[in-house]
Design an enzyme around this catalytic site. Sequence first.
Site, short mmCIF file in Angstrom:
data_model
loop_
_atom_site.label_atom_id
_atom_site.label_comp_id
_atom_site.label_asym_id
_atom_site.label_seq_id
_atom_site.Cartn_x
_atom_site.Cartn_y
_atom_site.Cartn_z
N LYS A 315 0.84 -1.19 0.00
CA LYS A 315 0.00 0.00 0.00
C LYS A 315 0.88 1.24 0.00
O LYS A 315 2.07 1.19 0.27
CB LYS A 315 -0.92 0.00 1.23
CG LYS A 315 -1.91 -1.16 1.27
CD LYS A 315 -3.02 -1.03 0.27
CE LYS A 315 -4.02 0.02 0.67
NZ LYS A 315 -5.19 0.07 -0.23
N GLU A 320 -1.46 3.16 5.77
CA GLU A 320 -2.34 2.28 5.00
C GLU A 320 -1.92 0.82 5.09
O GLU A 320 -2.77 -0.08 4.93
CB GLU A 320 -2.34 2.70 3.53
CG GLU A 320 -3.14 3.94 3.23
CD GLU A 320 -3.23 4.16 1.73
OE1 GLU A 320 -4.10 3.52 1.11
OE2 GLU A 320 -2.43 4.93 1.18
#
Length: 340
Positions: A315, A320
Amino acid sequence: MTSPQGNNRCYALAFLIVISFSITYADGEKIGVCYGMLSNSMPSKSDVVNLLKTRNIGKVRLYEANRDALQALKSSGIEVIVGVGNNELQKIAGDQAAANGWVNDNIRPFSSSVNIKYIAVGNEVYANSGLVQYLLPAMNNIQTALRNANLQNIKVSTPHAMSVLSKSYPPSQGAFGPDMSGILKFLSDNGSPFMAHVYPYFSYRDNRNSISADYALFRSAKTVVNDGGRMYKNLFDAMVDSYISAMEKVGHPNIPIVITESGWPSAGSAVATVDSARTYNNNLIKHVLSTAGTPKRPERTIETFIFALFNENQKGSEEERHFGLFETNKSPVYPVNFSP
């Protein structure tokens, strides 16, 4: 959240989900998870399905029509959201044959053995203004393709980030920024739900001077926001109800809502810790599977998908990469109770 964008910085203290009169509401008897695959060490698709089944996770969201995942989900009984990628919108919007082909290639072969409940056309499209013009035509063409394939039982919608609201606090003042009338009419006409991303994490992270951790993490014992007599003890409910208020303002008070993403990372920022992620997600599950509902729509379970099933090391940001409930070796990041 393919990329997390639920952080509408305008609101300071409120939001959640429920109704003041009876409507048809989306099923929420089991929790769902978002099955992203942006990692270089993913388990096999069959191992993932076994993990879902053994953990009592009854719903899964696929961000694209991954045929190997759909194959593994056959006869599992798990409800599935299948995504149409943002990169596919323009082609599908401009060509009914392309929409027919997408359904015939990705949905029809699995329709008798996989419990495909929704097709999510695009993801947070209003956060990318260059794609908005293709969204409703693509939804219409996918709907027509399903009708052509006699698969009208599968509902078509599109997930929205909180940034689609121009105002979200207090919840009763929730209002859309862009014109959503066409999308909402489509949902109403086809019996489809409004798909929403709800991230108290981002609101708390960016507004700690005005939002308490207890309010964000479902730990407040007392009312934090009194919105004209509607009492809010948690930020999730306030955020959900702000979407509902926005729909009411444009004449669609009864469209059901599905929370297609909510979660809390275990690392990547000062407020992203294992303890806070464990607290949020366990309390979220307990809340949405109860019959509490939200102040605007009480006594309802809330169909909800947690972002995300796995920590994904490919990511875009450190934050994230740590939304996962599990590592890709299938070990839990922290204990989670997936039953109410």
